[in-house]
Design an enzyme around this catalytic site. Structure first.
Site, PDB file in Angstrom:
ATOM      1  N   TRP A 340       0.830  -1.202   0.000  1.00 28.09           N
ATOM      2  CA  TRP A 340       0.000   0.000   0.000  1.00 28.09           C
ATOM      3  C   TRP A 340       0.865   1.252   0.000  1.00 28.09           C
ATOM      4  CZ3 TRP A 340      -0.362   4.153   3.360  1.00 28.09           C
ATOM      5  CH2 TRP A 340      -1.458   5.005   3.166  1.00 28.09           C
ATOM      6  N   HIS A 341       1.982   1.202   0.728  1.00 27.12           N
ATOM      7  CA  HIS A 341       2.835   2.385   0.841  1.00 27.12           C
ATOM      8  C   HIS A 341       3.558   2.720  -0.457  1.00 27.12           C
ATOM      9  CE1 HIS A 341       2.209   2.071   5.200  1.00 27.12           C
ATOM     10  NE2 HIS A 341       2.653   3.298   5.262  1.00 27.12           N
ATOM     11  N   GLY A 342       3.759   1.744  -1.321  1.00 23.93           N
ATOM     12  CA  GLY A 342       4.425   2.060  -2.577  1.00 23.93           C
ATOM     13  C   GLY A 342       4.577   0.845  -3.467  1.00 23.93           C
TER      14      GLY A 342
END
Length: 495
Positions: A340-342
């Site tokens: 989700w973060h990258g």
């Protein structure tokens, strides 16, 4: 529109004044919230307003459809009814379709290039050269946040946790409320939606508290995070020329940059919401005073952690089917969180690293040891044991930040290797002011660690005197104004 911009300083008082002029007309007030929020969001790129309108419309329509299909009070006992079973199944399919469409749109913008480039590399390793291309897609600001909020709402309606909102104005205001629109917190319908269904009245004490929280957020963002950013960018951009000590300092400063930036944004968002009579959920609870990784993750980005708990971890089975499946579910959540973060292997590795740190606590049965407790609540200083535990936890977090910040996995490997083998210090841009500001932040937050946020001043000692409080307020204002030239974008805008 950035919080730390001249545009926002002009935007906020105008919106505030117009909003409270409509305080006796709930629907008009909520309609004005939508208008102001779309101006706030569209200021960056008006073309992406269509995405948030689409997300809102899809969630609104699906919520009503599911609400119409769910059992009514007089049908709860009639579990064998064929028509009821069909309605429940249809509601399930609608909920699933909403999740698929919402996450599909998010996936195209955020992950298409990642999958396309990795699949192309796999085929090329077998001598095949597919004519695939990556797309020149711009990631819309805040798309992950409002998408997750919309998906959470539809799931909650399906579960019966909230009733479907039937007034479009109220619902669109809930999903587009500008203080938390682009970087959270990811609000739950059970907390935020009812506040748009009921009349709100101006609360002077709440507004003052909100202004104070906003000021503290601006200090953490503009003074702490943005001053750290220059040194961090220099060190990580030139990691091959840096000594191991430089790289360790860079990782530590990046950890404080991350905290100052994101918790600063959350403080500004929560404080700004209070000006409008809205209470958002707490998103950070002094995570760097944690005594274990498990406690850290219960205090960092709380809205996302609890979102993954409720909509990923628990549906997978949570901790209900033995320790081995609990470990499996925990690892999945951390990997999903990293992704989700990258869309990069560095972020996935960061998620795996945190899972690796968390799993031993699950095996030992100590993952909930410090839940709902505050370190040294009745003492000025922590005990030696608590201090060591906080130091170890912070060090582990810092090591994870290397994976988070490095451009590639090979770069992260080089940084780790130098950290633990090259104990030299190469002259680089000074970070002395950053260190001073970090100390001010830590001391202030340690003093207020039992409060909701770090600058919720206790009116004891010198703080009893209004003149002293205003001296501190203006000191922070001056520091923020002096840092305006930095004007760094919020890190979490890219997520």
């Amino acid at each position: 529109m950035l919080f730390n911009s001249i545009e926002f300083l002009c935007f906020l008082p105008i919106v505030f004044a117009c909003y409270w002029l409509l305080d006796k007309r709930l629907r008009l007030q909520n309609l004005f919230v939508i208008l102001a929020s779309y101006i706030f969001y569209g200021w960056w790129n008006w073309r992406f307003l269509g995405l948030i309108i689409l997300a809102s419309t899809t969630a609104y329509v699906c919520g009503i459809a599911i609400g119409n299909l769910l059992p009514r009070p007089n049908e709860e006992s009639d579990t064998d009814s064929p028509s009821l079973s069909k309605r429940k199944l249809l509601a399930k399919w609608i909920c699933g379709a909403n999740i698929a469409v919402s996450l599909g749109i998010l996936g195209v913008y955020k992950y298409y290039n990642f999958f396309a480039s990795n699949l192309k590399s796999i085929f090329e390793s077998f001598g095949l050269h597919p004519d695939w291309v990556t797309l020149d897609l711009v990631l819309p600001v805040g798309i992950s946040f409002y998408t997750f909020q919309a998906v959470g709402y539809v799931i909650d309606v399906y579960r019966g946790n909230v009733k479907a909102c039937r007034n479009a104005i109220d619902f669109y205001a809930f999903l587009s409320f500008f203080p938390q629109l682009v970087a959270g917190p990811i609000e739950r319908a059970s907390n935020l939606l009812p506040q748009f269904l009921n009349k709100r009245h101006f609360d002077y004490s709440l507004a003052v508290d909100g202004m104070r929280q906003m000021l503290w957020g601006f200090f953490k963002k503009m003074v702490v995070a943005d001053n750290c950013a220059h040194t961090v960018d220099y060190i990580f951009s030139n990691y091959n020329e840096m000594g191991g000590i430089n790289l360790l300092i860079g990782a530590v400063l990046f950890s404080f940059q991350m905290y100052g930036d994101f918790s600063g944004y959350s403080d500004i968002a929560l404080g700004c919401a209070k000006l409008f009579g809205i209470r958002l959920m707490q998103n950070f609870n002094f995570p760097y005073f944690s005594r274990s990784i498990a406690e850290f993750w219960s205090r960092w980005h709380i809205s996302l952690s609890t979102w993954f708990r409720d909509y990923v971890y628990i549906p997978l089975g949570g901790n209900r089917h033995g320790k081995s499946k609990t470990i499996r579910n925990t690892v999945i959540v951390f990997l999903v969180s990293g992704f989700w973060h990258g869309a990069d292997w560095t972020f996935i590795s960061w998620g795996a690293f945190n899972a690796m740190l968390f799993v031993p606590l699950l095996i030992a049965g100590t993952s909930r040891k410090y839940k709902h407790t505050t370190v040294a609540p009745d003492k000025t200083l922590p005990s030696v044991k608590e201090f060591l535990l906080m130091g170890i936890t912070f060090f582990l977090v810092v090591m994870g930040r290397v994976l988070y910040r490095a451009e590639t996995l090979s770069a992260a490997g080089s940084i780790f290797r130098k950290m633990f083998t090259d104990f030299t210090l190469v002259p680089s841009p000074k970070g002395s002011w950053s260190i001073l500001f970090i100390i001010v932040m830590l001391v202030t937050e340690w003093t207020h660690r039992t409060c909701v946020y770090g600058f919720q001043l206790k009116q004891t000692g010198l703080m009893k005197y209004r003149a002293w409080r205003w001296f501190i307020y203006w000191g922070l204002v001056v520091l923020c104004l002096a840092s305006i030239g930095n004007n760094e974008a919020f890190i979490y805008f890219q997520f």
